[in-house]
Write an enzyme that holds these catalytic residues in place. Structure first.
Site, PDB file in Angstrom:
ATOM      1  CD  GLU A 180      -2.831  -0.957   2.429  1.00 59.51           C
ATOM      2  OE1 GLU A 180      -4.044  -0.932   2.217  1.00 59.51           O
ATOM      3  OE2 GLU A 180      -2.133  -1.051   3.469  1.00 59.51           O
ATOM      4  CD  GLU A 181       5.647   3.153   3.400  1.00 57.85           C
ATOM      5  OE1 GLU A 181       6.703   3.881   3.759  1.00 57.85           O
ATOM      6  OE2 GLU A 181       5.642   2.121   3.849  1.00 57.85           O
ATOM      7  N   GLY A 182       3.886   1.753  -1.092  1.00 55.64           N
ATOM      8  CA  GLY A 182       4.335   1.905  -2.469  1.00 55.64           C
ATOM      9  C   GLY A 182       3.420   2.441  -3.451  1.00 55.64           C
TER      10      GLY A 182
END
Length: 476
Positions: A180-182
């Protein structure tokens, strides 16, 4: 007889002139009406009343080394238009990341106070109850959860209770995955760069793409993890775990992403120190090559179950397009004055060797305003970034020029937080909005064109009414 013919001829000529004058006046009148209608239509379309209903959103980035609060705002009437959300405030919370408060959770409320009070000041009181607040915790809390899920939940519970005490619409605190962060970082930079938007041609309902519609890849480096995300040239993937599909503004995107936990700059340093722990004291000697070789030991490239890997057996397709490198990638390289796109990879390596070889006392004198703790880590961090990009992600001297070190884009920080908020508030529609405003150049052209039509019509009309003889003389 001749006089009678002249009189008849003059009368016929007068009748023709009268007939023509009426027709010309009718045409001029019709043209005037059309021009006025066109001016009104273009003006009303382009110059709609500015929306007074502004919305705000707050996202807290609870990273491994610190927490930052970001405030965004946008016109409520344009929630599905691209490029309207922008950052209005950033507040860095004093202290380490929330994972470090696991043994002192009673201090979390005080820890968050200053930045939350700042949000109260920035956002109008009338908007407080409608302003959503999100907290996303990243790799520091992922590591804590791996160590003890109970301790991670305890920290998050206290964070939620603290944030719920403020007059905003608190939407919860959660640990986001590395994937998700990416993905959110990729969404943020491409949203801010306008890579998802399309323009519409005047007099055409068929949209056309902007000059460079190819998306940017995203390179994110934090304290505890690093992410790489991009659209590969080959749409098929050998590793489904690294594949994401998006439909944004009517276009499908097949994205590759991976998050390397424990490969943020702080955790990588701890890994390196752990390998050298047989010494009781770690003493830097200013040798770049030796440091570089030591850092390379962090990347296990001895096996790859796919056609191509990054390191540690993780699939990595061939790099494609330009990349935006942000967060610690930017902060470290900006400090070292290595963010210019004119600086080649060979020059960056040469400058890193020079920086690392400087005596410590000379470094402290040159950067007197920087805390020694951070100053002492820049040689390692710069060397690590070079090793990660070149050996870990397989950038080359040629592809290095496609890396753009980015701090802000149009006043908004490059990072995952904006993409996170856009996703949770459904600000980016799956389908392309039905209409887009005229470009400024098109608007000016049309206003000038129809204004000239009106001026020409007025001049001709005045000539016909006040000096018909000159008008018909010219006609003859």
């Amino acid at each position: 007889m001749k006089g009678t013919k002249d009189l008849t001829s003059q009368q016929k000529e007068s009748n023709v002139k009268t007939f023509c004058s009426k027709n010309i006046l009718a045409i001029l009148g019709f043209s005037s009406i059309i021009a006025v209608i066109a001016l009104l239509a273009v003006g009303l379309t382009q110059n709609k009343a500015l929306p007074e209903n502004i919305k705000y959103g707050i996202v807290l980035d609870a990273g491994s080394s610190h927490t930052s609060l970001y405030i965004y705002k946008w016109p409520a009437e344009k929630e599905n238009d691209t490029g309207v959300v922008h950052q209005v405030e950033e507040c860095r919370v004093k202290g380490p990341g929330i994972s470090k408060y696991v043994q002192k959770v009673n201090e979390i409320g005080i820890y968050l106070t200053d930045c939350m009070e700042r949000a109260r000041e920035v956002i109008p009181r009338s908007q407080h109850q409608e302003t959503p607040v999100y907290l996303g915790a990243t790799a520091g809390m992922r590591l804590l959860r791996m160590e003890s899920e109970e301790l991670a939940d305890r920290v998050l519970d206290v964070v939620e209770r603290s944030l719920s005490n403020y007059p905003f619409d608190f939407q919860g605190a959660r640990i986001i995955t590395g994937q998700e962060e990416g993905a959110y970082g990729w969404i943020t930079i491409n949203y801010l760069l306008g890579k998802f938007s399309q323009k519409t041609r005047w007099f055409s309902i068929v949209p056309y793409e902007t000059n460079n519609q190819e998306t940017f890849g995203a390179l994110d480096l934090g304290g505890a993890s690093t992410q790489i995300t991009f659209v590969p040239q080959n749409q098929t993937t050998e590793s489904p775990d690294n594949a994401l599909q998006f439909r944004l503004y009517g276009k499908d995107y097949n994205v590759y992403t991976h998050s390397f936990l424990c490969y943020g700059k702080d955790q990588a340093l701890w890994q390196k120190l752990a390998k050298d722990i047989q010494q009781f004291e770690i003493q830097g000697i200013g040798n770049y090559q030796q440091c570089h070789q030591s850092v390379l030991e962090l990347f296990n490239t001895s096996y790859c179950p796919y056609s191509q890997c990054a390191f540690n057996g993780i699939f990595l397709p061939p790099l494609q397009g330009d990349f935006g490198a942000f967060s610690a990638f930017y902060f470290v390289m900006n400090f070292l004055n290595l963010t210019s796109e004119k600086v080649s990879q060979e020059k960056v390596t040469e400058m890193m060797k020079k920086f690392c070889s400087q005596p410590w006392e000379e470094i402290k004198t040159s950067y007197a305003g920087v805390k020694e703790k951070y100053l002492s880590e820049y040689c390692f961090s710069g060397t690590y970034i070079l090793s990660l990009l070149l050996q870990g992600y397989h950038f080359t001297a040629d592809s290095w020029e496609h890396i753009h070190f980015i701090g802000k884009i149009q006043g908004s920080d490059a990072g995952w937080t904006l993409g996170y908020m856009l996703n949770l508030t459904n600000m980016i529609p799956a389908e392309q909005p039905l209409s887009t405003p005229l470009s400024h150049s098109t608007y000016v052209f049309l206003m000038v064109l129809f204004s000239l039509v009106l001026v020409i019509v007025a001049i001709i009309g005045l000539l016909i009414f006040h000096k018909p003889s000159y008008f018909w003389k010219d006609m003859v």
